[in-house]
Write a protein that holds these residues in place. Structure first.
Motif, PDB file in Angstrom:
ATOM      1  N   ALA A 292       0.842  -1.206   0.000  1.00  0.00           N
ATOM      2  CA  ALA A 292       0.000   0.000   0.000  1.00  0.00           C
ATOM      3  C   ALA A 292       0.871   1.247   0.000  1.00  0.00           C
ATOM      4  O   ALA A 292       0.379   2.347   0.238  1.00  0.00           O
ATOM      5  CB  ALA A 292      -0.895  -0.016   1.242  1.00  0.00           C
ATOM      6  N   SER A 293       2.185   1.057  -0.299  1.00  0.00           N
ATOM      7  CA  SER A 293       3.107   2.181  -0.144  1.00  0.00           C
ATOM      8  C   SER A 293       2.822   3.325  -1.124  1.00  0.00           C
ATOM      9  O   SER A 293       3.267   4.453  -0.921  1.00  0.00           O
ATOM     10  CB  SER A 293       4.549   1.700  -0.309  1.00  0.00           C
ATOM     11  N   PHE A 294       2.045   3.036  -2.180  1.00  0.00           N
ATOM     12  CA  PHE A 294       1.728   4.083  -3.160  1.00  0.00           C
ATOM     13  C   PHE A 294       0.576   4.975  -2.682  1.00  0.00           C
ATOM     14  O   PHE A 294       0.355   6.052  -3.232  1.00  0.00           O
ATOM     15  CB  PHE A 294       1.353   3.439  -4.512  1.00  0.00           C
ATOM     16  N   VAL A 295      -0.162   4.525  -1.646  1.00  0.00           N
ATOM     17  CA  VAL A 295      -1.384   5.261  -1.242  1.00  0.00           C
ATOM     18  C   VAL A 295      -1.073   6.682  -0.743  1.00  0.00           C
ATOM     19  O   VAL A 295      -1.770   7.635  -1.129  1.00  0.00           O
ATOM     20  CB  VAL A 295      -2.204   4.449  -0.201  1.00  0.00           C
ATOM     21  N   PRO A 296      -0.030   6.886   0.084  1.00  0.00           N
ATOM     22  CA  PRO A 296       0.248   8.261   0.524  1.00  0.00           C
ATOM     23  C   PRO A 296       0.513   9.220  -0.641  1.00  0.00           C
ATOM     24  O   PRO A 296       0.198  10.411  -0.552  1.00  0.00           O
ATOM     25  CB  PRO A 296       1.501   8.108   1.396  1.00  0.00           C
ATOM     26  N   ARG A 297       1.043   8.701  -1.743  1.00  0.00           N
ATOM     27  CA  ARG A 297       1.296   9.593  -2.902  1.00  0.00           C
ATOM     28  C   ARG A 297      -0.024   9.998  -3.565  1.00  0.00           C
ATOM     29  O   ARG A 297      -0.167  11.121  -4.056  1.00  0.00           O
ATOM     30  CB  ARG A 297       2.269   8.950  -3.887  1.00  0.00           C
ATOM     31  N   ILE A 298      -1.010   9.082  -3.534  1.00  0.00           N
ATOM     32  CA  ILE A 298      -2.341   9.470  -4.050  1.00  0.00           C
ATOM     33  C   ILE A 298      -2.922  10.546  -3.124  1.00  0.00           C
ATOM     34  O   ILE A 298      -3.499  11.543  -3.581  1.00  0.00           O
ATOM     35  CB  ILE A 298      -3.302   8.256  -4.099  1.00  0.00           C
ATOM     36  N   ALA A 299      -2.734  10.341  -1.799  1.00  0.00           N
ATOM     37  CA  ALA A 299      -3.261  11.324  -0.827  1.00  0.00           C
ATOM     38  C   ALA A 299      -2.635  12.698  -1.060  1.00  0.00           C
ATOM     39  O   ALA A 299      -3.333  13.725  -1.009  1.00  0.00           O
ATOM     40  CB  ALA A 299      -2.997  10.833   0.596  1.00  0.00           C
ATOM     41  N   ASP A 300      -1.316  12.719  -1.345  1.00  0.00           N
ATOM     42  CA  ASP A 300      -0.648  14.008  -1.643  1.00  0.00           C
ATOM     43  C   ASP A 300      -1.341  14.692  -2.818  1.00  0.00           C
ATOM     44  O   ASP A 300      -1.618  15.884  -2.783  1.00  0.00           O
ATOM     45  CB  ASP A 300       0.825  13.792  -2.040  1.00  0.00           C
TER      46      ASP A 300
END
Ligand SMILES: C[S@@+](CC[C@H](N)C(=O)[O-])C[C@H]1O[C@@H](n2cnc3c(N)ncnc32)[C@H](O)[C@@H]1O
Length: 282
Positions: free
Chosen positions: A143-151
């Motif tokens: 799920a490491s890509f999720v914070p980049r979507i949040a950004d």
């Protein structure tokens, strides 16, 4: 000269005239076939170019680049990349190695999924960071890509999601030549990507945050963009999860999560792709 040539997104005829001229005068031609696939097989390329093509696997490009660069200061060598040469990080590395070896390099650009995502009707200027979604494994749900979507969502920007391709290194050459392979490649479909996103949400996976997306987030699927079989669908993640996988068509697939800064023209354009409007009008 090392020519690094984008092939575009669909078939053998998407190469540019400059690209084709460079290929035709090259003594050696390599095709990078592990970061993406062209929607036609290598024999079709060879017939169109009138030249034979060597399929380069990841190992060859990343660790044996000397073989690709051999004598490239004296003769012409072409390195073909599906999409645009700068649409994947590995190619920057090859260009740096060539420069360090004193080999002159010319990059010939082409369409990439990074700009063809505009077929969704969303403005390319309104996109944030692109992210890649890896396949879940039996023991790992990344799920490491999720914070980049949040950004991206925090600034109202759209997110392009590139979907995983899994293919055994030793199968790449056969795959590219359209031959049978023992273990078929796995291309992540929109359905799998949506299911994975919803699983991370439902399980409250580490890294997941509802600032990135919820089941009501508007998303757009992009299948085989640039080909005659292009399919685009828009709906919330929950709605796309209900669409029959077959409807998205064969690979390659990508997705977009729509940010909140949606312009009226963008909204009007994507309306035509809406899965919910279709249901209403049927
Ligand atoms: C690592 S990227 C390489 C991009 C390529 N170099 C380019 O410039 O387009 C590969 C991913 O891009 C996406 N992709 C590439 N071509 C596509 C197409 N025609 N339609 C939809 N998605 C595509 C898929 O998600 C695929 O797994």
């Amino acid at each position: 000269m090392l020519y690094v040539i984008g092939l575009g997104l669909s078939d053998e005829k998407d190469i540019t005239v400059n690209g084709l001229e460079a290929v035709r005068k090259s003594e050696r031609i390599y095709l990078e076939a592990y970061t993406s696939i062209l929607l036609v097989d290598v024999p079709k390329l060879e017939e169109f170019y009138g030249k034979s093509v060597t399929v380069a696997d990841r190992d060859m490009v990343e660790t044996e680049s000397d073989a690709i660069l051999d004598r490239a200061s004296e003769i012409d060598v072409s390195f073909l990349v599906v999409g645009d040469p700068y649409g994947a990080t590995t190619h920057t590395d090859l260009i740096l190695r060539a420069r360090n070896a004193g080999v002159p390099v010319k990059v010939i650009h082409n369409a990439s999924i990074m700009n063809a995502a505009g077929a969704s009707g969303l403005q390319l200027y309104n996109f944030g960071q692109t992210v890649s979604i890896p396949f879940f494994t039996e023991t790992w749900k990344p799920a490491s890509f999720v914070p980049r979507i949040a950004d991206n969502m925090r600034t109202g920007s759209h997110t392009l999601l590139l979907l995983d391709i899994k293919v055994k290194e030793q199968s790449i050459e056969n795959l590219a030549r359209g031959k049978k392979i023992f273990e078929p490649p796995r291309y992540m479909s929109v359905s799998t990507a949506v299911n994975q996103l919803l699983t991370l949400l439902e399980e409250g996976a580490e890294g997941y945050t509802e600032e990135a997306y919820t089941k009501d987030t508007l998303a757009i699927s992009l299948s085989r963009v640039g080909s005659d079989q292009q399919v685009i669908k828009a709906g919330t993640l929950a709605e796309l999860a209900e669409v029959d996988e077959e409807e998205f068509g064969p690979p390659l697939h990508s997705m977009i999560l729509v940010g909140s800064r949606l312009h009226d023209l963008e909204a009007e354009f994507i309306e035509a792709f809406s899965v919910s409007t279709k249901e209403k009008s049927q």
